[in-house]
Write a protein that holds these residues in place. Structure first.
Motif, PDB file in Angstrom:
ATOM      1  N   SER A  34       7.185   6.957  -5.341  1.00 31.59           N
ATOM      2  CA  SER A  34       7.715   7.550  -4.270  1.00 31.59           C
ATOM      3  C   SER A  34       6.843   9.101  -4.127  1.00 31.59           C
ATOM      4  CB  SER A  34       9.100   8.013  -4.481  1.00 31.59           C
ATOM      5  OG  SER A  34       9.403   8.499  -5.750  1.00 31.59           O
ATOM      6  N   LYS A  35       6.010   9.448  -5.154  1.00 31.42           N
ATOM      7  CA  LYS A  35       5.659  10.658  -5.162  1.00 31.42           C
ATOM      8  C   LYS A  35       4.697  11.262  -3.903  1.00 31.42           C
ATOM      9  CE  LYS A  35       5.153  11.226 -10.198  1.00 31.42           C
ATOM     10  NZ  LYS A  35       4.226  11.136 -11.335  1.00 31.42           N
ATOM     11  N   PRO A  36       3.825  10.343  -3.283  1.00 27.82           N
ATOM     12  CA  PRO A  36       3.185  10.764  -2.209  1.00 27.82           C
ATOM     13  C   PRO A  36       4.167  10.956  -0.953  1.00 27.82           C
ATOM     14  CG  PRO A  36       1.910   8.712  -3.179  1.00 27.82           C
ATOM     15  CD  PRO A  36       3.375   9.001  -3.879  1.00 27.82           C
ATOM     16  N   ALA A  37       5.239  10.256  -1.015  1.00 30.03           N
ATOM     17  CA  ALA A  37       6.118  10.360   0.139  1.00 30.03           C
ATOM     18  C   ALA A  37       7.128  11.878  -0.089  1.00 30.03           C
ATOM     19  CB  ALA A  37       7.131   9.434   0.266  1.00 30.03           C
ATOM     20  N   LEU A  38       7.431  12.098  -1.317  1.00 30.71           N
ATOM     21  CA  LEU A  38       8.155  13.228  -1.524  1.00 30.71           C
ATOM     22  C   LEU A  38       7.154  14.454  -1.546  1.00 30.71           C
ATOM     23  CD1 LEU A  38      10.041  11.922  -4.699  1.00 30.71           C
ATOM     24  CD2 LEU A  38      11.212  12.408  -2.540  1.00 30.71           C
ATOM     25  N   ILE A  39       5.822  14.506  -1.764  1.00 29.79           N
ATOM     26  CA  ILE A  39       5.100  15.366  -1.543  1.00 29.79           C
ATOM     27  C   ILE A  39       4.829  15.815   0.023  1.00 29.79           C
ATOM     28  CG2 ILE A  39       2.688  16.333  -1.673  1.00 29.79           C
ATOM     29  CD1 ILE A  39       2.638  14.877  -4.253  1.00 29.79           C
ATOM     30  N   ALA A  40       4.860  14.670   0.755  1.00 33.73           N
ATOM     31  CA  ALA A  40       4.854  14.777   2.421  1.00 33.73           C
ATOM     32  C   ALA A  40       6.017  15.680   2.981  1.00 33.73           C
ATOM     33  CB  ALA A  40       4.352  13.404   3.014  1.00 33.73           C
ATOM     34  N   ALA A  41       7.050  14.897   2.328  1.00 28.31           N
ATOM     35  CA  ALA A  41       8.302  15.201   2.490  1.00 28.31           C
ATOM     36  C   ALA A  41       8.512  16.956   2.654  1.00 28.31           C
ATOM     37  CB  ALA A  41       9.591  14.620   2.068  1.00 28.31           C
ATOM     38  N   ASP A  42       7.819  17.511   1.641  1.00 27.18           N
ATOM     39  CA  ASP A  42       7.978  18.935   1.292  1.00 27.18           C
ATOM     40  C   ASP A  42       7.321  19.935   2.562  1.00 27.18           C
ATOM     41  OD1 ASP A  42       9.116  18.901  -1.264  1.00 27.18           O
ATOM     42  OD2 ASP A  42       7.333  18.760  -2.083  1.00 27.18           O
ATOM     43  N   HIS A  43       6.615  19.060   3.288  1.00 27.48           N
ATOM     44  CA  HIS A  43       6.085  19.794   4.501  1.00 27.48           C
ATOM     45  C   HIS A  43       6.553  19.489   5.953  1.00 27.48           C
ATOM     46  CE1 HIS A  43       3.123  21.232   1.595  1.00 27.48           C
ATOM     47  NE2 HIS A  43       2.911  19.954   1.299  1.00 27.48           N
ATOM     48  N   VAL A  44       7.593  18.658   5.929  1.00 25.37           N
ATOM     49  CA  VAL A  44       8.128  18.459   6.993  1.00 25.37           C
ATOM     50  C   VAL A  44       9.284  19.462   7.615  1.00 25.37           C
ATOM     51  CG1 VAL A  44       9.910  16.727   8.423  1.00 25.37           C
ATOM     52  CG2 VAL A  44       8.252  15.994   6.563  1.00 25.37           C
ATOM     53  N   GLU A  51       0.758  -1.178  -0.039  1.00 26.52           N
ATOM     54  CA  GLU A  51      -0.132   0.213   0.066  1.00 26.52           C
ATOM     55  C   GLU A  51       0.855   1.258   0.105  1.00 26.52           C
ATOM     56  OE1 GLU A  51      -1.871   1.176   3.660  1.00 26.52           O
ATOM     57  OE2 GLU A  51      -1.096  -0.670   4.708  1.00 26.52           O
ATOM     58  N   HIS A  52       2.080   1.114   0.472  1.00 25.75           N
ATOM     59  CA  HIS A  52       2.932   2.357   0.580  1.00 25.75           C
ATOM     60  C   HIS A  52       3.821   2.508  -1.078  1.00 25.75           C
ATOM     61  CE1 HIS A  52       2.464   3.047   4.906  1.00 25.75           C
ATOM     62  NE2 HIS A  52       2.358   1.644   4.876  1.00 25.75           N
ATOM     63  N   CYS A  53       3.613   1.623  -1.823  1.00 27.71           N
ATOM     64  CA  CYS A  53       4.141   1.731  -3.273  1.00 27.71           C
ATOM     65  C   CYS A  53       5.620   1.669  -3.128  1.00 27.71           C
ATOM     66  CB  CYS A  53       3.572   2.931  -3.966  1.00 27.71           C
ATOM     67  SG  CYS A  53       1.978   2.838  -4.187  1.00 27.71           S
ATOM     68  N   LEU A  54       6.076   1.084  -1.953  1.00 26.31           N
ATOM     69  CA  LEU A  54       7.643   0.860  -2.010  1.00 26.31           C
ATOM     70  C   LEU A  54       8.232  -0.175  -2.905  1.00 26.31           C
ATOM     71  CD1 LEU A  54       7.238   2.460   0.965  1.00 26.31           C
ATOM     72  CD2 LEU A  54       9.172   0.788   1.597  1.00 26.31           C
ATOM     73  N   PRO A  55       9.377  -0.120  -3.379  1.00 24.80           N
ATOM     74  CA  PRO A  55       9.916  -1.041  -4.232  1.00 24.80           C
ATOM     75  C   PRO A  55      10.329  -2.449  -3.244  1.00 24.80           C
ATOM     76  CG  PRO A  55      11.732   0.392  -3.687  1.00 24.80           C
ATOM     77  CD  PRO A  55      10.248   1.066  -2.939  1.00 24.80           C
ATOM     78  N   GLU A  56      10.274  -3.470  -3.957  1.00 29.83           N
ATOM     79  CA  GLU A  56      10.580  -4.797  -3.392  1.00 29.83           C
ATOM     80  C   GLU A  56      12.035  -5.015  -3.252  1.00 29.83           C
ATOM     81  OE1 GLU A  56       8.420  -6.536  -1.559  1.00 29.83           O
ATOM     82  OE2 GLU A  56       6.794  -5.397  -2.341  1.00 29.83           O
ATOM     83  N   LEU A  57      12.587  -5.156  -1.996  1.00 25.94           N
ATOM     84  CA  LEU A  57      14.167  -5.475  -1.902  1.00 25.94           C
ATOM     85  C   LEU A  57      14.455  -6.302  -0.700  1.00 25.94           C
ATOM     86  CD1 LEU A  57      16.774  -4.097  -2.818  1.00 25.94           C
ATOM     87  CD2 LEU A  57      16.356  -2.432  -1.205  1.00 25.94           C
ATOM     88  N   THR A  58      15.299  -6.856  -0.814  1.00 30.52           N
ATOM     89  CA  THR A  58      15.743  -7.725   0.449  1.00 30.52           C
ATOM     90  C   THR A  58      17.115  -7.333   0.906  1.00 30.52           C
ATOM     91  OG1 THR A  58      16.751  -9.417  -0.801  1.00 30.52           O
ATOM     92  CG2 THR A  58      14.352  -9.709  -0.121  1.00 30.52           C
ATOM     93  N   ALA A  59      17.610  -7.297   2.104  1.00 34.40           N
ATOM     94  CA  ALA A  59      18.797  -6.985   2.658  1.00 34.40           C
ATOM     95  C   ALA A  59      19.147  -7.981   3.804  1.00 34.40           C
ATOM     96  CB  ALA A  59      18.731  -5.583   3.324  1.00 34.40           C
ATOM     97  N   TYR A  60      20.417  -8.507   3.595  1.00 34.05           N
ATOM     98  CA  TYR A  60      21.067  -8.967   4.752  1.00 34.05           C
ATOM     99  C   TYR A  60      22.229  -8.314   5.493  1.00 34.05           C
ATOM    100  CZ  TYR A  60      18.830 -12.918   2.266  1.00 34.05           C
ATOM    101  OH  TYR A  60      18.101 -13.928   1.632  1.00 34.05           O
ATOM    102  N   GLN A  61      21.840  -8.150   6.873  1.00 37.38           N
ATOM    103  CA  GLN A  61      22.900  -7.723   7.462  1.00 37.38           C
ATOM    104  C   GLN A  61      23.792  -8.559   8.411  1.00 37.38           C
ATOM    105  OE1 GLN A  61      22.280  -4.488  10.815  1.00 37.38           O
ATOM    106  NE2 GLN A  61      22.008  -3.332   9.058  1.00 37.38           N
ATOM    107  N   ILE A  62      25.013  -8.401   7.822  1.00 40.65           N
ATOM    108  CA  ILE A  62      26.333  -9.342   8.572  1.00 40.65           C
ATOM    109  C   ILE A  62      26.902  -8.777   9.416  1.00 40.65           C
ATOM    110  CG2 ILE A  62      28.063 -11.030   7.949  1.00 40.65           C
ATOM    111  CD1 ILE A  62      25.301 -11.759   6.489  1.00 40.65           C
ATOM    112  N   GLN A  63      27.127  -9.216  10.622  1.00 38.53           N
ATOM    113  CA  GLN A  63      27.789  -8.593  11.810  1.00 38.53           C
ATOM    114  C   GLN A  63      29.072  -9.149  12.001  1.00 38.53           C
ATOM    115  OE1 GLN A  63      25.621  -6.907  15.208  1.00 38.53           O
ATOM    116  NE2 GLN A  63      26.849  -8.532  16.306  1.00 38.53           N
ATOM    117  N   ILE A  64      30.315  -8.642  11.997  1.00 45.43           N
ATOM    118  CA  ILE A  64      31.521  -9.367  12.145  1.00 45.43           C
ATOM    119  C   ILE A  64      32.065  -8.900  13.392  1.00 45.43           C
ATOM    120  CG2 ILE A  64      33.919  -9.799  11.277  1.00 45.43           C
ATOM    121  CD1 ILE A  64      32.040  -8.817   8.349  1.00 45.43           C
TER     122      ILE A  64
END
Length: 350
Positions: A252-262, A3-16
């Motif tokens: 990302s347009k809805p988020a960028l529009i909202a960011a203009d008012h932060v 619903e947020h129109c985010l892209p699909e992505l996966t991340a793995y965080q490796i801690q050493i």
């Protein structure tokens, strides 16, 4: 489609976790020093043609694909966004910031975040770590007769910073490495953002842990103004998704529009002047940025927070691969969300 129109992505965080074998010190850019050591070892030992500038080579060489791939069809320049970031040691030094100095026997922790298919190259990272430790990292020290500090890797974890789960990939004394199973997905990010939004009272604080360098319309931004910061963050997430995930349905347009008012209501950041040198190009470029705490006010955090939560993993700015642009989210009710190693689990202490 979320619903947020985010892209699909996966991340793995490796801690050493590593143990210093000799005195070892990082300067003000530990991420850059760790990345440089990793880059050098991988290219020296696992790239068959480290001086080959042919893009065709970098497209098929795993090491070059990860570290130095060029693509003339990339939507912004020749250098696609890299499929990893470095998380430098974030333990506080005597003055709350680097330089860090470790005595023999002391341990320190750093991390690597791998995006999408880059996780398949984890075996190269695992093989490179002992050699990095043998050659040494950080700055040359007089007590080491001018050599860099040496270390031994003692433990590898895969951490899920949004749930606090940990998976041991390699325990001390063991030689068999487990493949990571704790992927951070866009669905995980949305769930974490919704928890944050439910407890947000209209203000959040962003703590910039490592220098964050934001350029907007060709101009360097010396203050943590939200719109330029958020715009670069969206660019980075989109770039990662285009290369290593799915960005077709992203909006990302809805988020960028909202960011203009932060509104930036409090700026407690300071500027850190740094430079970055590339052995590949031979160039030295400015790499400074702001660090510290910025407080923002908005009535639309539910739209903005999913991107910000992703940003705590992707980091922000071009120097993310060198450990810069690392930040965590807090709000005015004394809870905070952090994805770095000192507090890998979200904390909601209302």
């Amino acid at each position: 489609m979320n619903e947020h129109c985010l892209p699909e992505l996966t991340a793995y965080q490796i801690q050493i976790t590593a143990r210093a074998q000799t005195p070892l010190a990082f300067d003000r850019q530990p991420g850059q020093q760790l990345r440089g050591a990793l880059f050098g070892i991988l290219r020296r030992h696992y790239c068959p043609a480290p001086t080959d500038p042919d893009p065709g080579h970098s497209a098929i060489c795993p090491v070059c694909w990860l570290l130095a791939r060029e693509d003339e069809n990339w939507w912004r320049g020749r250098d696609p966004v890299r499929a990893y970031t470095i998380i430098p040691p974030l333990d506080k030094g005597p003055k709350g910031r680097p330089p860090y100095h470790y005595h023999p026997g002391e341990t320190f922790t750093f991390g690597v975040t791998l995006f999408g298919p880059a996780i398949n190259l984890l075996p190269y990272l695992v093989l490179a770590l002992p050699e990095m430790g043998r050659v040494g990292v950080g700055r040359p020290l007089a007590e080491n007769q001018g050599r860099r500090g040496r270390f031994t890797p003692v433990r590898l974890l895969c951490v899920h910073p949004l749930t606090g789960q940990e998976q041991t990939l390699l325990a001390e004394g063991e030689t068999i490495v487990q493949m990571p199973a704790l992927a951070v997905t866009t669905a995980d990010v949305i769930q974490a953002a919704e928890r944050l939004a439910a407890q947000c009272n209209g203000r959040i604080r962003v703590r910039f842990l490592t220098p964050t360098r934001i350029i907007r319309q060709g101009q360097l931004t010396h203050r943590p103004l939200f719109r330029p910061f958020f715009g670069r963050l969206v660019d980075r997430i989109e770039g990662l998704a285009r290369e290593y995930g799915q960005a077709e349905k992203m909006d990302s347009k809805p988020a960028l529009i909202a960011a203009d008012h932060v509104e930036l209501v409090s700026d407690e950041t300071t500027w850190v002047d740094l430079t970055s040198h590339s052995t590949r190009t031979g160039r030295t470029t400015p790499a400074g940025g702001f660090v510290g705490l910025a407080t923002y006010s908005s009535s639309q955090w539910r739209v903005l927070l999913p991107w910000l939560v992703w940003g705590t993993l992707t980091q922000v700015g071009k120097n993310a691969v060198k450990g810069e642009g690392k930040f965590e989210i807090e709000n005015a009710r004394n809870w905070h969300y952090s994805s770095h190693k000192e507090n890998p689990c979200p904390s909601f202490n209302t």
